[in-house]
Scaffold this active site. Structure first.
Site, mmCIF file in Angstrom:
data_model
loop_
_atom_site.group_PDB
_atom_site.id
_atom_site.type_symbol
_atom_site.label_atom_id
_atom_site.label_comp_id
_atom_site.label_asym_id
_atom_site.label_seq_id
_atom_site.Cartn_x
_atom_site.Cartn_y
_atom_site.Cartn_z
ATOM 1 C CB ALA A 150 37.400 55.683 58.383
ATOM 2 C CG HIS A 192 35.699 73.127 52.969
ATOM 3 N ND1 HIS A 192 36.638 74.258 52.761
ATOM 4 C CD2 HIS A 192 36.375 72.063 52.997
ATOM 5 C CE1 HIS A 192 38.017 73.761 52.710
ATOM 6 N NE2 HIS A 192 37.603 72.467 52.910
ATOM 7 C CG HIS A 241 41.912 74.011 54.066
ATOM 8 N ND1 HIS A 241 41.716 73.100 53.148
ATOM 9 C CD2 HIS A 241 42.530 75.120 53.731
ATOM 10 C CE1 HIS A 241 42.390 73.690 52.038
ATOM 11 N NE2 HIS A 241 43.010 75.092 52.312
HETATM 12 P P1 FAD Z 1 33.491 63.898 60.076
HETATM 13 O O1 FAD Z 1 35.120 63.963 60.319
HETATM 14 O O2 FAD Z 1 33.148 63.584 58.688
HETATM 15 O O3 FAD Z 1 33.147 62.690 61.247
HETATM 16 C C1 FAD Z 1 31.958 62.329 61.119
HETATM 17 C C2 FAD Z 1 31.888 60.732 61.450
HETATM 18 O O4 FAD Z 1 30.693 60.260 61.802
HETATM 19 C C3 FAD Z 1 32.671 59.996 60.580
HETATM 20 O O5 FAD Z 1 33.626 58.968 60.890
HETATM 21 C C4 FAD Z 1 31.352 59.214 60.013
HETATM 22 O O6 FAD Z 1 31.766 57.927 59.573
HETATM 23 C C5 FAD Z 1 30.476 58.854 61.456
HETATM 24 N N1 FAD Z 1 29.203 58.715 61.180
HETATM 25 C C6 FAD Z 1 28.177 59.475 60.231
HETATM 26 N N2 FAD Z 1 26.887 58.847 60.298
HETATM 27 C C7 FAD Z 1 26.949 58.199 61.202
HETATM 28 C C8 FAD Z 1 25.966 57.268 61.817
HETATM 29 N N3 FAD Z 1 24.681 57.483 61.478
HETATM 30 N N4 FAD Z 1 26.419 56.420 62.779
HETATM 31 C C9 FAD Z 1 27.499 56.258 63.127
HETATM 32 N N5 FAD Z 1 28.619 57.022 62.579
HETATM 33 C C10 FAD Z 1 28.270 57.813 61.615
HETATM 34 N N6 FAD Z 1 39.775 70.295 55.761
HETATM 35 C C11 FAD Z 1 40.996 70.670 56.194
HETATM 36 O O7 FAD Z 1 41.286 71.199 57.192
HETATM 37 N N7 FAD Z 1 42.059 70.561 55.235
HETATM 38 C C12 FAD Z 1 42.332 70.078 54.098
HETATM 39 O O8 FAD Z 1 42.857 69.934 53.409
HETATM 40 C C13 FAD Z 1 40.550 69.434 53.824
HETATM 41 N N8 FAD Z 1 40.352 68.880 52.384
HETATM 42 C C14 FAD Z 1 39.277 68.207 52.250
HETATM 43 C C15 FAD Z 1 39.283 67.215 51.221
HETATM 44 C C16 FAD Z 1 38.221 66.267 51.270
HETATM 45 C C17 FAD Z 1 37.913 65.345 50.036
HETATM 46 C C18 FAD Z 1 37.111 66.408 52.241
HETATM 47 C C19 FAD Z 1 35.764 65.478 52.020
HETATM 48 C C20 FAD Z 1 37.087 67.393 53.209
HETATM 49 C C21 FAD Z 1 38.221 68.000 53.194
HETATM 50 N N9 FAD Z 1 38.452 68.896 54.367
HETATM 51 C C22 FAD Z 1 39.526 69.668 54.666
HETATM 52 C C23 FAD Z 1 37.276 69.210 55.356
HETATM 53 C C24 FAD Z 1 37.291 68.449 56.688
HETATM 54 O O9 FAD Z 1 38.134 67.374 56.551
HETATM 55 C C25 FAD Z 1 36.023 68.067 57.066
HETATM 56 O O10 FAD Z 1 35.130 69.460 57.235
HETATM 57 C C26 FAD Z 1 35.938 67.775 58.467
HETATM 58 O O11 FAD Z 1 37.059 66.410 58.634
HETATM 59 C C27 FAD Z 1 34.547 67.405 59.125
HETATM 60 O O12 FAD Z 1 34.784 66.815 60.526
HETATM 61 P P2 FAD Z 1 33.362 66.405 61.232
HETATM 62 O O13 FAD Z 1 34.017 66.270 62.690
HETATM 63 O O14 FAD Z 1 32.395 67.579 61.011
HETATM 64 O O15 FAD Z 1 33.022 65.275 60.633
#
Ligand code: FAD
Length: 569
Positions: A85, A504, A547
């Protein structure tokens, strides 16, 4: 074929990607595009509700990645959730806002990442944060803070839910933990995390809705003419131009959407922010990775970095629950973060020395299972840091989350710094095919024992007055399944039958020197490339005690500044 060209093309409009998009588009003379597979969830009530945790699991906005069979953990597969999303995983997560222990961030620098330490990152935690001072009501229910630790002017709103759990629980937890030698910690966000706390969340307290990356960093800025989100669009791979000074030069990204295949051109940089279970996959599909793996799928090697997709680290989560003797209303935000000495008491030195004498074995085992992609000596260096953090610096050893809701007092927990390491690699050159995700949960007996030890400790906590008076029978696992004096193997079987991913995952494109197993350098630039970066959870070289989002926002803020310094004169 339609031609579209931007200065910066960011893959993934998630937690980290939207920070970078926002900050880079502050430069009015550059254009920024974000390619995002998902759609807007601005009005999705599974997202906005502050009590709706879990409601979006299994829906269209959850990637629900599936792991390979977990051979050390009972054999079955696990689901690893991640948000699909605008806003990424911040739209489905648990919203807890806790940072890291200061020495953990300092250890990034001591392992060779120049400029990354607690002191240099702290201003960026503050910059991203829009702290909302709790109301008198919230304070009376346990909200607490030191204002020096919080930024009030950043985009990401941080505060407590409107209705916090009624006040009987926190004082009881506090008194019981006091008996067990775990102090109260008024605010875990200043770099010292050990203790019992009532932490804030990423919430708009006034509106009482989730504050995700999109609400904070994108929607208020969507009218910027130089910022474009290309949603419902899947990125397949990086497109390369001619090398420059021996470095690979990205000129765009191949994408797929309802209009078919096209290329989004990038005149300055391509930034991968697709998350730790996608960015390494995109690197491999683009020819950056282990030649043995790439050649299996007929992908020409652009840059030989065998560490791509290695080092996958997650934590493991189990839950217990008790019959509640009261009726609890409101949202709980209570966590205990005991250190290893607090948890193990007189056994601390035995555990510390057992683990210490196993580090070389761990390093050897992981190096072997990586087929030579990682060197045992590099792994050992990281494990020694990890051991120091746990047993010398005494950072938090486990997080225990208390969830008293209605007539049930549930608990979830996860040991914070497991030693197991896995990997993620492509299974096909076709970008729409899933990757092989293998976190290797409980690869080492020690990680399994630790998972059981913490459950055993939680029983002890619930047996300690006055908390013991707030609960009746243990419902899960329950004494009929795991008796009072259960053997280690009984506990271990329960763990394996009931654990889940803690969601995580980190480390799959680690920030480390290239000769120490790194994929990106201290500017988060991919080795061997002129203009490709990874900015997301993949770059964290190992797990943190907080987190992840708070640190990801800070890392993305700092990385944005590093990039801007290059392009502003
Ligand atoms: P993401 O936020 O996952 O962003 C990646 C984006 O890339 C997504 O929007 C995805 O759709 C997009 N994408 C992927 N592949 C492609 C592609 N090929 N083409 C186009 N778009 C693509 N952290 C906390 O701090 N507090 C919490 O309470 C917590 N609880 C959690 C509970 C759950 C259920 C989960 C799953 C995670 C939780 N975490 C929490 C961890 C934290 O939310 C994540 O580690 C963090 O949001 C990851 O951020 P990111 O920028 O690495 O990736």
């Amino acid at each position: 074929e339609k031609i579209s060209q931007y200065d910066f093309v960011i893959v993934g409009g998630g937690t980290s990607g939207l920070v970078v998009a926002n900050r880079l588009s502050e430069m009015s003379d550059v254009t920024v595009a974000v390619i995002e597979a998902g759609d807007s969830v601005l009005n999705n009530s599974n997202v906005t509700s502050v009590t709706g945790y879990g409601r979006s699991f299994g829906t269209a906005i959850d990637w629900q990645y599936q792991t390979e069979d977990q051979k050390y953990a009972g054999g079955s597969k696990q689901i690893m959730r991640a948000g699909k999303a605008i806003g990424g995983t911040s739209t489905i997560n648990g919203m807890s806002y806790t940072r890291a222990q200061n020495v953990q961030i300092d250890s990034w620098e001591s392992l060779g990442n120049k400029g990354w330490n607690w002191q240099s990152l702290f201003p960026y935690y503050m910059k991203s944060e829009g702290f909302q001072v709790p109301t008198q009501d919230q304070i009376s229910f346990g909200a607490d803070y030191y204002s020096d630790y919080h930024g009030e002017h950043g985009p990401m709103k941080v505060g407590w839910p409107k209705f916090l759990t009624n006040s009987t629980v926190l004082p009881a937890l506090d008194e019981s933990f006091n008996h067990l030698g775990v102090p109260y910690n008024r605010d875990v966000n200043g770099g010292l995390m050990v203790g019992l706390t009532s932490h804030p969340n990423t919430i708009d307290s006034e509106a009482n809705v989730r504050h995700d990356a999109a609400r904070a960093y994108y929607w208020p800025y969507q009218s910027r003419p130089n910022l474009k989100i290309i949603s419902n669009t899947h990125a397949n791979r990086i497109i390369w131009g001619n090398d420059s000074d021996g470095d690979a030069v990205a000129i765009g990204v191949e994408v797929n959407n309802i209009n078919g295949k096209q290329i989004i051109h990038a005149s300055k940089e391509v930034i991968l922010s697709a998350g730790s279970l996608k960015s390494p996959v995109l690197l491999e599909l683009s020819g950056i990775g282990n030649p043995d793996i790439l050649s299996k799928h007929d992908i020409p090697v652009k840059v030989n970095i065998s560490a791509v997709g290695e080092n996958l680290q997650d934590q493991t989560n189990n839950g217990l629950s008790y019959e509640g003797k009261e009726f609890w209303l409101g949202s709980p935000t209570f966590s205990a973060l005991p250190s290893a000495d607090q948890l193990y008491g007189e056994n601390f030195y035995t555990v510390a020395s057992n683990v210490n004498s196993s580090l070389a074995d761990y390093a050897e085992t992981i190096a072997n299972s990586s087929n030579g992609a990682l060197k045992a000596s590099n792994l050992l260096a990281v494990f020694e840091v990890q051991w120091d953090l746990i047993f010398r610096s005494k950072v938090p050893f486990a997080e225990i989350v208390f969830l008293p809701i209605a007539h049930t007092f549930s608990v979830e927990y996860w040991p914070l710094l497991p030693f197991s390491r896995g990997s993620i690699h492509i299974k096909s050159a076709d970008a729409s095919e899933p990757a092989a995700i293998n976190p290797n949960y409980f690869m080492f007996e020690q990680d399994l024992t630790t998972q059981s030890d913490v459950a055993w400790y939680i029983r002890k906590v619930f047996g300690t007055l006055p908390l013991a008076d707030l609960v009746g029978d243990e419902r899960s696992p329950g004494l009929e399944h795991v008796p009072e004096n259960a053997s280690d193997s009984t506990w271990n079987s329960w763990v394996k039958a009931n654990y889940r991913s803690n969601f995580h995952p980190v480390g799959t494109a680690s920030m480390l020197p290239r000769n120490k197993g790194g994929v990106v350098n201290a500017d988060l630039k991919v080795y061997g490339t002129k203009n490709v970066r990874v900015i997301d959870a993949s770059v964290l070289p190992y797990q943190l005690c907080g987190h992840l989002t708070s640190t990801l926002y800070a890392v993305a803020e700092r990385a944005s500044d590093l990039i801007k310094r290059r392009y502003t004169f």
